[in-house]
Design an enzyme around this catalytic site. Structure first.
Site, PDB file in Angstrom:
ATOM      1  N   CYS A   1      53.486  57.748  79.445  1.00  0.00           N
ATOM      2  CA  CYS A   1      53.092  59.775  78.468  1.00  0.00           C
ATOM      3  C   CYS A   1      54.962  59.891  78.784  1.00  0.00           C
ATOM      4  O   CYS A   1      55.880  59.615  78.789  1.00  0.00           O
ATOM      5  CB  CYS A   1      52.962  60.397  80.094  1.00  0.00           C
ATOM      6  SG  CYS A   1      51.369  59.696  80.965  1.00  0.00           S
TER       7      CYS A   1
ATOM      8  N   ARG B   1      54.573  57.478  72.912  1.00  0.00           N
ATOM      9  CA  ARG B   1      54.419  56.756  74.323  1.00  0.00           C
ATOM     10  C   ARG B   1      52.934  56.802  74.580  1.00  0.00           C
ATOM     11  O   ARG B   1      52.807  55.613  75.610  1.00  0.00           O
ATOM     12  CB  ARG B   1      55.692  57.651  74.838  1.00  0.00           C
ATOM     13  CG  ARG B   1      57.011  56.967  74.641  1.00  0.00           C
ATOM     14  CD  ARG B   1      57.758  57.850  75.342  1.00  0.00           C
ATOM     15  NE  ARG B   1      57.935  57.111  76.396  1.00  0.00           N
ATOM     16  CZ  ARG B   1      58.509  57.351  77.064  1.00  0.00           C
ATOM     17  NH1 ARG B   1      59.706  56.135  76.667  1.00  0.00           N
ATOM     18  NH2 ARG B   1      58.730  56.460  78.674  1.00  0.00           N
TER      19      ARG B   1
ATOM     20  N   TRP C   1      49.077  59.612  78.317  1.00  0.00           N
ATOM     21  CA  TRP C   1      48.058  58.531  78.308  1.00  0.00           C
ATOM     22  C   TRP C   1      47.266  58.006  79.664  1.00  0.00           C
ATOM     23  O   TRP C   1      47.999  58.369  80.426  1.00  0.00           O
ATOM     24  CB  TRP C   1      49.314  57.700  78.227  1.00  0.00           C
ATOM     25  CG  TRP C   1      48.366  55.960  78.110  1.00  0.00           C
ATOM     26  CD1 TRP C   1      48.325  55.283  76.443  1.00  0.00           C
ATOM     27  CD2 TRP C   1      48.353  55.213  78.262  1.00  0.00           C
ATOM     28  NE1 TRP C   1      47.722  54.288  76.779  1.00  0.00           N
ATOM     29  CE2 TRP C   1      47.414  54.370  77.807  1.00  0.00           C
ATOM     30  CE3 TRP C   1      47.940  54.979  80.488  1.00  0.00           C
ATOM     31  CZ2 TRP C   1      47.073  52.997  78.517  1.00  0.00           C
ATOM     32  CZ3 TRP C   1      47.441  54.143  80.749  1.00  0.00           C
ATOM     33  CH2 TRP C   1      47.048  52.647  79.806  1.00  0.00           C
TER      34      TRP C   1
ATOM     35  N   ASN D   1      54.953  61.772  84.577  1.00  0.00           N
ATOM     36  CA  ASN D   1      55.012  60.634  84.314  1.00  0.00           C
ATOM     37  C   ASN D   1      55.090  60.011  85.611  1.00  0.00           C
ATOM     38  O   ASN D   1      55.762  59.985  86.680  1.00  0.00           O
ATOM     39  CB  ASN D   1      55.963  59.966  83.422  1.00  0.00           C
ATOM     40  CG  ASN D   1      55.916  60.901  82.153  1.00  0.00           C
ATOM     41  OD1 ASN D   1      55.042  61.617  81.750  1.00  0.00           O
ATOM     42  ND2 ASN D   1      56.929  60.468  81.213  1.00  0.00           N
ATOM     43  N   GLY D   2      54.071  58.749  85.586  1.00  0.00           N
ATOM     44  CA  GLY D   2      53.843  57.767  86.665  1.00  0.00           C
ATOM     45  C   GLY D   2      52.703  58.303  87.510  1.00  0.00           C
ATOM     46  O   GLY D   2      51.373  59.063  86.842  1.00  0.00           O
TER      47      GLY D   2
ATOM     48  N   GLU E   1      52.183  35.707  68.434  1.00  0.00           N
ATOM     49  CA  GLU E   1      52.676  36.945  67.940  1.00  0.00           C
ATOM     50  C   GLU E   1      51.436  37.710  67.109  1.00  0.00           C
ATOM     51  O   GLU E   1      51.047  37.877  66.670  1.00  0.00           O
ATOM     52  CB  GLU E   1      53.725  36.572  67.797  1.00  0.00           C
ATOM     53  CG  GLU E   1      54.456  37.972  67.254  1.00  0.00           C
ATOM     54  CD  GLU E   1      54.996  39.508  68.168  1.00  0.00           C
ATOM     55  OE1 GLU E   1      54.196  39.141  68.949  1.00  0.00           O
ATOM     56  OE2 GLU E   1      54.890  40.322  67.698  1.00  0.00           O
TER      57      GLU E   1
ATOM     58  N   LYS F   1      49.762  40.958  67.503  1.00  0.00           N
ATOM     59  CA  LYS F   1      49.551  42.045  66.434  1.00  0.00           C
ATOM     60  C   LYS F   1      48.025  42.071  65.611  1.00  0.00           C
ATOM     61  O   LYS F   1      48.117  43.620  65.440  1.00  0.00           O
ATOM     62  CB  LYS F   1      50.552  41.887  65.175  1.00  0.00           C
ATOM     63  CG  LYS F   1      52.083  41.510  65.594  1.00  0.00           C
ATOM     64  CD  LYS F   1      53.080  42.418  65.871  1.00  0.00           C
ATOM     65  CE  LYS F   1      52.912  43.219  67.279  1.00  0.00           C
ATOM     66  NZ  LYS F   1      53.776  43.089  68.269  1.00  0.00           N
TER      67      LYS F   1
ATOM     68  N   GLU G   1      46.076  44.302  68.227  1.00  0.00           N
ATOM     69  CA  GLU G   1      46.221  45.718  68.649  1.00  0.00           C
ATOM     70  C   GLU G   1      46.290  46.659  67.079  1.00  0.00           C
ATOM     71  O   GLU G   1      46.009  47.766  68.164  1.00  0.00           O
ATOM     72  CB  GLU G   1      47.893  45.254  69.315  1.00  0.00           C
ATOM     73  CG  GLU G   1      48.879  45.553  68.490  1.00  0.00           C
ATOM     74  CD  GLU G   1      49.958  45.549  68.948  1.00  0.00           C
ATOM     75  OE1 GLU G   1      50.280  45.845  70.709  1.00  0.00           O
ATOM     76  OE2 GLU G   1      51.215  44.810  68.922  1.00  0.00           O
TER      77      GLU G   1
ATOM     78  N   HIS H   1      40.014  22.102  71.610  1.00  0.00           N
ATOM     79  CA  HIS H   1      39.722  21.506  73.155  1.00  0.00           C
ATOM     80  C   HIS H   1      39.265  23.182  73.434  1.00  0.00           C
ATOM     81  O   HIS H   1      38.896  23.214  74.552  1.00  0.00           O
ATOM     82  CB  HIS H   1      40.536  21.577  74.326  1.00  0.00           C
ATOM     83  CG  HIS H   1      41.747  20.250  74.110  1.00  0.00           C
ATOM     84  ND1 HIS H   1      41.034  18.960  74.008  1.00  0.00           N
ATOM     85  CD2 HIS H   1      42.471  20.335  73.156  1.00  0.00           C
ATOM     86  CE1 HIS H   1      42.076  18.243  74.483  1.00  0.00           C
ATOM     87  NE2 HIS H   1      42.356  18.882  73.026  1.00  0.00           N
TER      88      HIS H   1
ATOM     89  N   LYS I   1      53.851  52.772  74.170  1.00  0.00           N
ATOM     90  CA  LYS I   1      54.917  52.221  73.832  1.00  0.00           C
ATOM     91  C   LYS I   1      55.540  51.280  74.645  1.00  0.00           C
ATOM     92  O   LYS I   1      56.323  50.849  74.509  1.00  0.00           O
ATOM     93  CB  LYS I   1      55.795  52.933  72.851  1.00  0.00           C
ATOM     94  CG  LYS I   1      57.160  52.558  72.388  1.00  0.00           C
ATOM     95  CD  LYS I   1      57.031  51.205  71.347  1.00  0.00           C
ATOM     96  CE  LYS I   1      58.338  50.565  70.460  1.00  0.00           C
ATOM     97  NZ  LYS I   1      57.654  49.552  70.030  1.00  0.00           N
TER      98      LYS I   1
HETATM   99  C1  F6R Z   1      53.313  44.737  71.783  1.00  0.00           C
HETATM  100  C2  F6R Z   1      53.910  45.577  71.924  1.00  0.00           C
HETATM  101  C3  F6R Z   1      54.285  45.385  73.514  1.00  0.00           C
HETATM  102  C4  F6R Z   1      55.613  45.191  74.046  1.00  0.00           C
HETATM  103  C5  F6R Z   1      54.918  45.337  75.900  1.00  0.00           C
HETATM  104  C6  F6R Z   1      56.120  45.084  76.285  1.00  0.00           C
HETATM  105  O1  F6R Z   1      53.221  44.199  69.918  1.00  0.00           O
HETATM  106  O2  F6R Z   1      54.698  46.249  71.791  1.00  0.00           O
HETATM  107  O3  F6R Z   1      53.270  44.424  73.702  1.00  0.00           O
HETATM  108  O4  F6R Z   1      56.560  43.919  74.235  1.00  0.00           O
HETATM  109  O5  F6R Z   1      55.023  46.618  76.454  1.00  0.00           O
HETATM  110  O6  F6R Z   1      57.722  46.026  76.177  1.00  0.00           O
HETATM  111  P1  F6R Z   1      59.258  46.247  76.283  1.00  0.00           P
HETATM  112  O7  F6R Z   1      59.894  45.381  75.569  1.00  0.00           O
HETATM  113  O8  F6R Z   1      59.430  47.377  75.604  1.00  0.00           O
HETATM  114  O9  F6R Z   1      58.812  45.933  78.282  1.00  0.00           O
END
Ligand code: F6R
Length: 614
Positions: free
Chosen positions: A2, A27, A74, A100-101, A487, A491, A494, A510, A609
């Site tokens: 949030c 966020r 969120w 937040n939290g 990765e 990507k 998501e 396997h 984020k």
């Molecule tokens: C995926 C992505 C997330 C972050 C993860 C950790 O594209 O961005 O998987 O990598 O939430 O976030 P940080 O790096 O901020 O600890």
């Protein structure tokens, strides 16, 4: 997850709050709201959905006031609804809060308050806090500090995490803010003060920032602010100067932040390397490790912890450090490590990687390692973030603000830092001068090489168009390309919601090979010459099961069009840097697939984020 923004000053608050919420929207974004205070009255507006619907509603509402708070939500407790959106008001309307939290003991607090006649409008844990503060306010006898004291007393009873911005109807021109395991910072202006959970919300108004630490509470007025602990102990205030401009956080003509950030990678890589090479250009150097060479030589093992894409960067670091520095490396999900009580060797160095520097599980893993007496270092992007401050030392990525929810430039910068670390640790052990010089040269050329791969964006877009209708895809790679396969799959899933998995190419036999058919294309990451034949064999295996194959291969390699349906050639580079160069095609591929599928690329569903809950 949030976002919080707050303002006390002499300007109309509403525009500042809405502007801040737009910047915080990345966020978390299922609902948003603002509250302003004028003439001892709160004006509250909340809307489900994007901040845009709140902005439209604000145009018609009367939102006077020079003091206000705002929030993007969120959902954790309670469905997405207007009632559950913040700010929440206390039962008698004395307080308005954004939180937040997570309040872990909210049920017992709720029972306590219900027994004393309070009622609740929402299903959230946050509304409990507004009422608990009101309860203490009604009993507080210190009339001068009544607001602050009642928040302090309420927070003593709270178990869980919070970033809080609170207004009191009876205390005009005042705001109280507090933090525990959820980021919060104060922006110091002239005759005005700001609070935010993320600096991007207030960067256009001030560059003077004070980061709150856990257990701190602050009182803000237009002219001043003071910080204490919950027990009213005084606190040394440390001001920081923000090192980027608000333009860095704009889209600069790109359709999405993600695309802009993909294209910023050459510059982000340069920034990650700037000033970090030795004068003889044979090794890297880092200012912030706070460890002597002697101490570094005594390290017998390195443990990396992180979440998500940053965890994948740790896997690349494992390959690089083991190969070039010959130090055994382990990688753990931060969320697993924190509860696992792993036995660690006494000479283990613990590294965490986090773009935001605020991911709760990563932070908890760091604290757990510290608690057990291990030296902790962090690779982070956000200067002054909690993880950066709590670790014993570390390396900043200097990638600039990353706004797109899907991490791109931060990931490649993390790998770049890991490669430099492998070089540095290698050179203080047994890597030769000559090898070091070649490594540095390759790093130096890296931004140009990445630029050349980015120039293939149109052909990658065409490939993406061909595959965008599929429901499943496998990403396969060996050695340090295995993390890049992970990765690529992450990507793609998501942002495009296409189901995708990453596997070590040989491991595919396997189990996952059962999925392979004309309906499940395979994306191979196969630039390494040394294991080319092994990759070609795996490609043949999936093709003979009618799967279409896309492959990233080195220019001029034997892996040409006769083996694959779609080829993405990348320039030959030092093997340590191949993971970075091979990441660009998977990022662009995921981006364009998502675009062809009409997805909301910068705000993928259910994601946030910065993940500040467990
Ligand atoms: C995926 C992505 C997330 C972050 C993860 C950790 O594209 O961005 O998987 O990598 O939430 O976030 P940080 O790096 O901020 O600890």
């Amino acid at each position: 997850m949030c976002g919080i923004i707050g303002y006390v000053g002499n300007k109309s608050a509403v525009q500042i709050l809405l502007d801040g919420l737009i910047r915080l929207e990345y966020r978390g974004y299922d609902s948003a709201g603002i509250a302003t205070l004028a003439d001892s009255q709160f004006h509250v507006l909340r809307r489900v959905g994007r901040v845009e619907s709140l902005i439209n509603a604000a145009g018609e509402a009367d939102m006077a006031g020079h003091v206000g708070i705002g929030h993007t939500r969120w959902a954790t407790h309670g469905v997405v609804s207007e009632k559950n959106a913040h700010p929440h008001q206390s039962f008698h309307g004395l307080f308005s809060i954004t939180h937040n939290g997570v309040v872990e003991n909210y049920e017992s607090i709720k029972e306590f308050l219900l027994a004393r006649g309070f009622t609740f409008e929402s299903e959230t844990d946050s509304e409990i806090l507004a009422n608990l503060i009101e309860y203490h306010f009604n009993k507080e006898t210190d009339s001068e500090n009544r607001f602050l004291k009642s928040v302090q007393k309420a927070l003593f009873h709270v178990r869980g995490t919070y970033g809080l911005a609170i207004l009191c109807r009876d205390c005009a021109d005042e705001m109280v803010v507090a933090r525990k395991s959820s980021p919060l910072l104060i922006g110091v202006g002239e005759g005005e003060m700001f609070v935010a959970s993320d600096v991007s919300a207030i960067a256009r108004y001030t560059h003077d920032i004070v980061y709150l630490n856990d257990g701190e509470i602050a009182r803000l007025t237009p002219a001043d602010f003071s910080i204490t602990t919950l027990r009213n102990e005084s606190v040394d205030v440390v001001k920081c100067e923000l090192d980027w401009q608000i333009e860095d956080a704009d889209r600069s003509g790109y359709e999405h932040y993600m695309l802009k950030e993909i294209f910023e990678q050459p510059r982000a890589l340069e920034n990650a390397m700037r000033g970090r090479f030795s004068d003889d250009l044979s090794t890297a150097r880092f200012g912030g490790l706070r460890m002597t060479i002697r101490e570094l030589r005594q390290v017998d093992r390195i443990l990396f912890c992180a979440c998500g894409t940053a965890w994948i960067a740790c896997l690349v670091a494992e390959y690089l450090i083991e190969k070039y520095a010959r130090i055994p490396v382990e990688v753990e999900y931060a969320s697993e490590f924190r509860y696992k009580n792993s036995p660690l060797d006494k000479n283990t160095l613990v590294f965490v990687i986090s773009q935001s520097g605020e991911t709760l599980d990563t932070m908890a893993a760091l604290q757990e390692a510290k608690r057990k007496g291990f030296r902790t270092l962090a690779i982070t992007n956000v200067v002054g973030s909690t993880i950066a401050r709590e670790s014993d030392g570390g390396i900043y990525q200097h990638s600039g603000p990353e706004i797109g929810v899907a991490s791109t430039k931060a990931f490649t910068a993390q790998i770049c830092v890991a490669a430099m670390l492998a070089l540095y640790l290698g050179r203080i052990r047994d890597m030769s001068f000559e090898e070091g010089v070649l490594f540095v040269q390759a790093l130096h050329d890296l931004p140009n090489v990445v630029e050349r791969v980015l120039a293939q964006k149109d052909s990658i877009e065409k490939i993406a168009e061909k595959y965008a209708h599929h429901n499943d895809m496998l990403f396969l790679g060996r050695q340090e390309m295995f993390p890049i396969a992970l990765e690529g799959a992450l990507k793609l899933k998501e942002i495009s919601y296409m189901h995708s998995e990453g596997y070590p190419a040989a491991e595919m036999k396997h189990g996952p090979i059962a999925l392979v058919s004309e309906k499940c294309p395979c994306f191979f990451l196969a630039p390494q010459r040394s294991i080319l034949q092994k990759n070609i064999a795996n490609i043949q295996e999936v093709r003979s099961r009618r799967a279409k194959v896309i492959a990233v291969a080195t220019v001029g390699s034997e892996l040409g069009e006769k083996f694959v349906d779609d080829l993405i050639p990348i320039p030959e580079v030092h093997p340590a840097l191949q993971p970075i160069v091979a990441t660009i095609p998977v990022q662009l591929f995921a981006y364009y697939v998502a675009k062809f599928r009409g997805c909301d690329i910068d705000k993928p569903r259910n994601l946030a984020k910065s993940v500040t809950v467990e």
